[in-house]
Design an enzyme around this catalytic site. Structure first.
Site, PDB file in Angstrom:
ATOM      1  N   GLU A   1       0.735   3.370  -2.099  1.00  0.00           N
ATOM      2  CA  GLU A   1       1.154   4.762  -1.966  1.00  0.00           C
ATOM      3  C   GLU A   1       2.450   4.848  -1.166  1.00  0.00           C
ATOM      4  O   GLU A   1       2.846   3.879  -0.497  1.00  0.00           O
ATOM      5  CB  GLU A   1       0.056   5.564  -1.261  1.00  0.00           C
ATOM      6  CG  GLU A   1      -1.281   5.600  -2.026  1.00  0.00           C
ATOM      7  CD  GLU A   1      -1.253   6.515  -3.255  1.00  0.00           C
ATOM      8  OE1 GLU A   1      -0.161   6.789  -3.792  1.00  0.00           O
ATOM      9  OE2 GLU A   1      -2.342   6.949  -3.682  1.00  0.00           O
TER      10      GLU A   1
ATOM     11  N   ASP B   1      -5.266  -3.808  -8.986  1.00  0.00           N
ATOM     12  CA  ASP B   1      -6.004  -3.073  -7.965  1.00  0.00           C
ATOM     13  C   ASP B   1      -7.431  -2.790  -8.433  1.00  0.00           C
ATOM     14  O   ASP B   1      -7.771  -3.014  -9.599  1.00  0.00           O
ATOM     15  CB  ASP B   1      -5.271  -1.754  -7.622  1.00  0.00           C
ATOM     16  CG  ASP B   1      -4.747  -1.029  -8.860  1.00  0.00           C
ATOM     17  OD1 ASP B   1      -5.240  -1.312  -9.967  1.00  0.00           O
ATOM     18  OD2 ASP B   1      -3.855  -0.186  -8.715  1.00  0.00           O
TER      19      ASP B   1
ATOM     20  N   HIS C   1       3.977   5.614  -6.827  1.00  0.00           N
ATOM     21  CA  HIS C   1       3.225   4.408  -6.447  1.00  0.00           C
ATOM     22  C   HIS C   1       3.187   3.383  -7.576  1.00  0.00           C
ATOM     23  O   HIS C   1       3.254   3.741  -8.751  1.00  0.00           O
ATOM     24  CB  HIS C   1       1.821   4.753  -5.927  1.00  0.00           C
ATOM     25  CG  HIS C   1       0.814   5.155  -6.958  1.00  0.00           C
ATOM     26  ND1 HIS C   1       0.216   6.392  -6.971  1.00  0.00           N
ATOM     27  CD2 HIS C   1       0.262   4.484  -7.993  1.00  0.00           C
ATOM     28  CE1 HIS C   1      -0.643   6.455  -7.970  1.00  0.00           C
ATOM     29  NE2 HIS C   1      -0.640   5.311  -8.614  1.00  0.00           N
TER      30      HIS C   1
ATOM     31  N   ASP D   1       3.636  10.047  -7.851  1.00  0.00           N
ATOM     32  CA  ASP D   1       4.260  10.036  -6.519  1.00  0.00           C
ATOM     33  C   ASP D   1       5.068   8.752  -6.288  1.00  0.00           C
ATOM     34  O   ASP D   1       5.484   8.478  -5.166  1.00  0.00           O
ATOM     35  CB  ASP D   1       3.188  10.198  -5.419  1.00  0.00           C
ATOM     36  CG  ASP D   1       2.172   9.064  -5.398  1.00  0.00           C
ATOM     37  OD1 ASP D   1       2.284   8.121  -6.227  1.00  0.00           O
ATOM     38  OD2 ASP D   1       1.257   9.089  -4.543  1.00  0.00           O
TER      39      ASP D   1
HETATM   40  C1  GLP Z   1      -3.084   4.431 -11.273  1.00  0.00           C
HETATM   41  C2  GLP Z   1      -3.091   2.903 -11.111  1.00  0.00           C
HETATM   42  C3  GLP Z   1      -1.723   2.360 -11.322  1.00  0.00           C
HETATM   43  C4  GLP Z   1      -1.089   3.141 -12.440  1.00  0.00           C
HETATM   44  C5  GLP Z   1      -0.760   4.519 -11.965  1.00  0.00           C
HETATM   45  C6  GLP Z   1      -0.388   5.480 -13.077  1.00  0.00           C
HETATM   46  O1  GLP Z   1      -3.871   5.101 -10.411  1.00  0.00           O
HETATM   47  N1  GLP Z   1      -3.649   2.380  -9.924  1.00  0.00           N
HETATM   48  O2  GLP Z   1      -1.779   0.962 -11.583  1.00  0.00           O
HETATM   49  O3  GLP Z   1       0.096   2.537 -12.870  1.00  0.00           O
HETATM   50  O4  GLP Z   1      -1.817   5.013 -11.166  1.00  0.00           O
HETATM   51  O5  GLP Z   1      -1.507   5.904 -13.788  1.00  0.00           O
HETATM   52  P1  GLP Z   1      -1.456   6.397 -15.287  1.00  0.00           P
HETATM   53  O6  GLP Z   1      -0.966   5.216 -16.076  1.00  0.00           O
HETATM   54  O7  GLP Z   1      -2.853   6.765 -15.661  1.00  0.00           O
HETATM   55  O8  GLP Z   1      -0.507   7.519 -15.323  1.00  0.00           O
END
Ligand code: GLP
Length: 259
Positions: free
Chosen positions: A142, A66, A137, A135
């Site tokens: 989302e 992304d 995702h 959440d």
């Molecule tokens: C982010 C990314 C995801 C990631 C998730 C968890 O915003 N877009 O690819 O896996 O949310 O984030 P983190 O690894 O910082 O907890």
């Protein structure tokens, strides 16, 4: 079902995940790696850099999950920049081989089709590294995202913007939109490697792995995939109902099995 591996902490998870990644990269002539951003894959990327040895990875092709919409080119928190710092430079990748969804204003109307075509032209993703949001995702899909969705523009939830505000000066600087691979796109990868650490992920992990398959928990798509490896630290695993069974599976894993 997914192979669920529970380890003491994120360093141990980084070491184990790096073994999974090297087994893939060393085993195919034209590897295509799906790469996640966020803090979760950091121990894995550090361990890959540490254990790279003399490998030449300049032919490796990588696809990001992304990208934020609206950050100026070169912004340190754009995922293109994050990947430059965390994998392109430390692993000696060719920047031309590291793809990020196009997210500039002019590209947006066709960003999804273009990115899907680039992935297809590379032969599809062989191993996809994934984190999970608090959440539920994955990528930036989302809750409510279609289980069949493809790469497209999405609006971030307030919870995700709050979670990611730590990377920015203030929450007001966190973009509201992104371009993300869809859940259908992610499911097309041949092997999924999902990592999660910390108590703040325990609920999402339990819902994704043991709850009902549901668009409300996008991470539950792992239940539809035939080849999934999940690596959790103890805190992230603390909400699982069948943790003892997963530990048994790991303890008695046949040596010939591979990842
Ligand atoms: C982010 C990314 C995801 C990631 C998730 C968890 O915003 N877009 O690819 O896996 O949310 O984030 P983190 O690894 O910082 O907890």
């Amino acid at each position: 079902m997914a192979e669920i591996l529970i380890v003491a902490d994120r360093d141990a998870a980084g070491e184990l995940a790096a073994r999974v990644v090297w087994e893939y990269l060393d085993g195919v002539p034209e590897p295509v790696l799906g790469v996640a951003t966020g803090s979760t894959p950091e121990p894995l990327y550090r361990e890959l850099a540490r254990t790279r040895g003399g490998r030449d990875l300049s032919r490796l092709r990588a696809f990001a999950l992304d990208e934020y919409v609206g950050l100026p080119a070169g912004h340190p928190e754009s995922y293109r920049e994050v990947l430059r710092r965390e994998i392109v430079e430390p692993l000696g990748l060719d920047p031309q081989h590291v793809h990020v969804p196009p997210a500039d204003a002019a590209s947006l109307p066709h960003a999804g089709e273009r990115y899907e075509a680039e992935i297809a032209a590379a032969g599809g993703v062989g191993l996809q590294i994934l984190g999970i949001g608090s959440d539920g995702h994955v990528g930036f899909n989302e809750p409510g995202s279609s289980l069949a969705s493809r790469t497209r523009v999405k609006t971030l939830t307030e919870q995700t913007r709050r979670d990611n505000a730590r990377f920015f000066d203030s929450i007001d600087d966190v973009p509201r939109h992104c371009v993300t691979q869809g859940l259908g796109t992610i499911r097309d990868a041949r092997h999924l490697l999902l990592l999660a650490f910390g108590a703040q992920k325990a609920q999402a992990v339990a819902a994704a792995l043991e709850g009902p398959l549901s668009a409300s928990i996008p991470g539950s798509i792992v239940q539809l995939h035939p080849h999934v490896t999940v690596i959790l630290d103890e805190d992230a695993a603390s909400g699982l109902g069948h943790a003892d069974y997963y530990r048994d599976v790991a303890r008695f894993k046949p040596e010939w099995q591979g990842w």
